[in-house]
Every structure is written in structure tokens, then in C-alpha cells.
Design a protein around this motif. Structure first.
Motif, PDB file in Angstrom:
ATOM      1  N   LYS A   1       0.831  -1.200   0.000  1.00 19.82           N
ATOM      2  CA  LYS A   1       0.000   0.000   0.000  1.00 19.82           C
ATOM      3  C   LYS A   1       0.868   1.254   0.000  1.00 19.82           C
ATOM      4  O   LYS A   1       0.582   2.213  -0.723  1.00 19.82           O
ATOM      5  CB  LYS A   1      -0.910  -0.003   1.229  1.00 19.82           C
ATOM      6  CG  LYS A   1      -1.954   1.112   1.226  1.00 19.82           C
ATOM      7  CD  LYS A   1      -2.892   0.970   2.415  1.00 19.82           C
ATOM      8  CE  LYS A   1      -3.974   2.042   2.391  1.00 19.82           C
ATOM      9  NZ  LYS A   1      -4.890   1.929   3.553  1.00 19.82           N
TER      10      LYS A   1
ATOM     11  N   GLU B   1       2.236   1.777  -3.518  1.00 19.01           N
ATOM     12  CA  GLU B   1       1.191   2.283  -4.415  1.00 19.01           C
ATOM     13  C   GLU B   1       0.895   3.749  -4.140  1.00 19.01           C
ATOM     14  O   GLU B   1       0.647   4.539  -5.052  1.00 19.01           O
ATOM     15  CB  GLU B   1      -0.080   1.444  -4.261  1.00 19.01           C
ATOM     16  CG  GLU B   1       0.010   0.060  -4.865  1.00 19.01           C
ATOM     17  CD  GLU B   1       0.225   0.102  -6.375  1.00 19.01           C
ATOM     18  OE1 GLU B   1      -0.484   0.857  -7.061  1.00 19.01           O
ATOM     19  OE2 GLU B   1       1.118  -0.619  -6.863  1.00 19.01           O
TER      20      GLU B   1
ATOM     21  N   LYS C   1       3.528   5.959  -5.689  1.00 19.91           N
ATOM     22  CA  LYS C   1       3.306   6.100  -7.130  1.00 19.91           C
ATOM     23  C   LYS C   1       2.191   7.113  -7.399  1.00 19.91           C
ATOM     24  O   LYS C   1       2.318   7.993  -8.253  1.00 19.91           O
ATOM     25  CB  LYS C   1       2.941   4.739  -7.737  1.00 19.91           C
ATOM     26  CG  LYS C   1       2.720   4.783  -9.246  1.00 19.91           C
ATOM     27  CD  LYS C   1       2.406   3.399  -9.799  1.00 19.91           C
ATOM     28  CE  LYS C   1       0.979   2.994  -9.517  1.00 19.91           C
ATOM     29  NZ  LYS C   1       0.611   1.720 -10.192  1.00 19.91           N
ATOM     30  N   TYR C   2       1.111   6.983  -6.620  1.00 18.67           N
ATOM     31  CA  TYR C   2      -0.033   7.888  -6.780  1.00 18.67           C
ATOM     32  C   TYR C   2       0.380   9.331  -6.542  1.00 18.67           C
ATOM     33  O   TYR C   2      -0.008  10.239  -7.294  1.00 18.67           O
ATOM     34  CB  TYR C   2      -1.148   7.492  -5.807  1.00 18.67           C
ATOM     35  CG  TYR C   2      -2.264   8.501  -5.711  1.00 18.67           C
ATOM     36  CD1 TYR C   2      -3.268   8.557  -6.670  1.00 18.67           C
ATOM     37  CD2 TYR C   2      -2.318   9.411  -4.654  1.00 18.67           C
ATOM     38  CE1 TYR C   2      -4.296   9.480  -6.581  1.00 18.67           C
ATOM     39  CE2 TYR C   2      -3.339  10.342  -4.555  1.00 18.67           C
ATOM     40  CZ  TYR C   2      -4.321  10.378  -5.517  1.00 18.67           C
ATOM     41  OH  TYR C   2      -5.324  11.308  -5.430  1.00 18.67           O
TER      42      TYR C   2
END
Length: 348
Positions: free
Chosen positions: A287, A290, A293-294
Motif C-alpha cells: 500500500k 502504491e 506512485k499515486y
């Protein structure tokens, strides 16, 4: 007694002296790493600024702090106005500091559409926590950011972690906008609800229920205690309608009274259980990856938008085209094309 006064006077003098000078990025970084709250506050001010010079200094500080970030726990807290978010956060924060934790609160304050200033003033609403030496409270105006999350909250988290804060609580405005932004930067997402205020129906909305890792019925005290227990049952039933999360976690429903300091320990135990299970399954690090990256993609979007509106040529043309669009002399789409073409030309 006199020695205590002298110590207090010396501390005040140091703070005043620090504020008069404009410290470099290196000095602010050193202050943050030593847990200096004034340095941390000034660095966050730079991070929130739209000034290009400030942005460059802020980026340097963030880069310097990245390698010093600790394994903090990030908790997002949301709920409708009146649910008692500030009271809950203060009680929860004091419980954590009593356990020996250092707690940072990034409270996103609603912004006035008229003056653009903060409305609620979180520091004045958390009188006890603000005095705790192991707590740091930073209210920031939400501006026009999605879900009431301040544009630079993500970077502020990095700075707070480098300053040694173990738990970072992020409070959102919770006035109906999407809470996707805060969900995308925390490890645990807590939804506060009320019983007996029509809030039960609001809670069954699919989007917010899917994001929540736990639902807490606040103000479970006095005459409201019975209603809170009924609401807990209703929310628990509603949660069974949804499939388990990707990490296998099934959200839990708890009741508490932040005012009477009841049920707070169970909430913290639930957070620890969630994190323990999630780390075992590998979901915690996945998580975080991710989210990184977001936030890279989100930062690119933010900076492109910021540079577009700071372009002097664009500002002049924008003022003229706004009038033409309002008078229906040109379509919004054609006007946007002209603005973007001008911006592109300025970049070459």
C-alpha cells in the motif's frame, strides 16, 4: 521557581531569535531532525507556499528528510461536521502520548470562500493536546483541494516523520466531498459517525464504507448510549454486504465517548491489530508503494497546474478570455485551447 522562570525566558528568547532569522534549508532540516517544533512549523509553511523560491527550499528540505523518516503510523480520520472529530482526536492523541508515543496532528481546516482563511482553528479546539510536549498540531486551510485535504499534507507527513513523530493523525473536513485524497496517504482510515442524527443512512453509502477500515460511533454517552449501540448493530450489518478488502481485512464497528474518554483504548488496539495483520500479509508495504506512485502522479498534476496559473502571459489572456466566455463570445473549450497553446509557447 526563579530557575524555572529563567529557563522559560531563555526558551522564549531562543524561539524569538529563531523566528527573526530566515534559516536555510540545511538549518531547518537539522532543526526538524532534532525535533524542533518551530523548525518543523516553518518548513511546513514553506511546503504550503505557492512561491517558487519557497517551493525550491521546501523540496530541498523534503529530500534531506526522506532518508530520516521513521516507521510512523498514519491514520486518517473523517466524519461529518458535528461528529466530534476534534474532541476525538484530542482524547485519542492524549491517550497515545500517555503510552509514550509522539503524535502529530495535521488538521485540515475548512477555508472561507470569501477571505480564504481558516474557519475552525484547530489549535483552539484542542486546548489540552496543544500543551502536550509530545504532540504537534498543525491546522492548514483546505483551499480547493479534493476532500478537504490540504494540497501539501503528503509532504508535511514526511517532515513530521523525520521529526520523530510515531503516529500522525490526519483530520479531514468531512463535508461531503470525496475523501479519496486522505485515503491515499494513510495506513488506517477511520470513519466517525453519530447515532440518532440521521447519520446511519449516510453511513451506508458505498464509497465511504468501502474506504473505511473502522467505523466508530462517537458520543456514545448519556441518553445517546442506547442509540449508539443500535447504530453499531446497523453498521455491522451493513458492512457484511460488502466483500472483504484486498488485504483480507473486514472493517470493524466500535463505540466510544471522546468526551468521557471511554472506548479509546479499544480503538488503538484495533489499529494495532489491523497493522499487525496487514504487515504479515505484505499489504502494508504494498500500500505504501502504491501511495508513493499515486503521489508522484498527483504532484506532477499539481505543479503543472501551478506553473500554468503563475505564467504572467497566461494571467493576462485568462482575464480577457473569462469575460468573453461569460459574454458567450467564445466557447470555454476554444478559450482553454488558446490558453494552453500560449502556455506551451512560453515553455519553448
Amino acid at each position: 521557581m526563579s530557575s524555572e522562570k529563567n529557563t522559560s525566558s531563555d526558551s522564549i528568547s531562543k524561539i524569538k531569535s529563531f523566528r527573526k532569522n530566515i534559516p536555510s534549508a540545511r538549518e531547518l532540516t537539522e532543526g526538524i531532525l532534532h525535533g524542533n517544533k518551530t523548525a518543523l512549523g516553518r518548513a511546513i509553511t514553506l511546503v504550503e507556499s505557492t512561491n517558487i523560491t519557497h517551493l525550491n527550499r521546501a523540496n530541498e528540505i523534503i529530500e534531506n528528510c526522506l532518508t530520516h523518516t521513521k516507521n510512523s503510523i498514519r491514520i486518517g480520520i473523517t466524519g461529518v461536521p458535528g461528529v466530534g472529530k476534534s474532541t476525538f482526536i484530542e482524547t485519542f492523541g492524549l491517550h497515545l502520548t500517555a503510552l509514550g508515543k509522539k503524535v502529530a496532528v495535521l488538521a485540515v481546516d475548512p477555508t472561507s470562500s470569501i477571505s480564504k482563511g481558516s474557519i475552525l482553528g484547530d489549535k483552539t479546539r484542542m486546548e489540552e493536546l496543544v500543551k502536550d510536549p509530545n504532540a504537534f498540531i498543525r491546522p492548514s486551510p483546505s483551499g480547493s483541494s479534493l476532500g478537504g485535504v490540504a494540497r501539501k499534507t503528503r509532504e508535511s507527513i514526511i517532515l513530521c516523520e523525520a521529526a520523530g513523530y510515531d503516529v500522525i493523525l490526519i483530520e479531514t473536513v468531512g463535508v461531503g466531498q470525496s475523501e479519496t485524497a486522505v485515503h491515499g496517504m494513510v495506513d488506517f482510515f477511520l470513519l466517525l459517525k453519530l447515532a440518532g442524527a440521521g447519520d446511519e443512512l449516510q453511513g451506508i453509502k458505498r464509497g465511504i464504507m468501502e474506504m473505511a477500515d473502522a467505523i466508530v460511533i462517537n458520543k456514545a454517552d448519556g441518553d445517546n448510549l442506547k442509540r449508539a449501540k443500535i447504530a453499531k448493530t446497523e453498521f455491522t450489518r451493513a458492512l457484511h454486504l460488502y466483500p472483504p478488502k484486498e488485504n483480507g481485512w473486514i472493517p470493524k464497528v466500535l463505540t466510544c465517548s471522546a468526551l468521557e474518554n471511554r472506548g479509546i483504548q479499544k480503538i488503538w488496539e484495533l489499529v494495532e491489530t489491523y497493522l499487525g495483520e496487514n504487515k504479515k500479509r505484505g499489504g502494508f508495504q504494498l500500500k505504501r508503494r502504491e501511495q508513493n506512485k499515486y503521489w508522484l502522479l498527483q504532484t506532477v498534476e499539481d505543479q503543472l497546474k501551478q506553473r500554468f496559473y503563475q505564467n504572467k502571459e497566461v494571467k493576462v489572456l485568462l482575464d480577457r478570455l473569462l469575460l468573453e466566455v461569460m459574454d458567450s463570445k467564445i466557447s470555454p473549450f476554444k478559450a482553454a485551447e488558446k490558453l494552453l497553446a500560449l502556455h506551451q509557447k512560453e515553455l519553448k
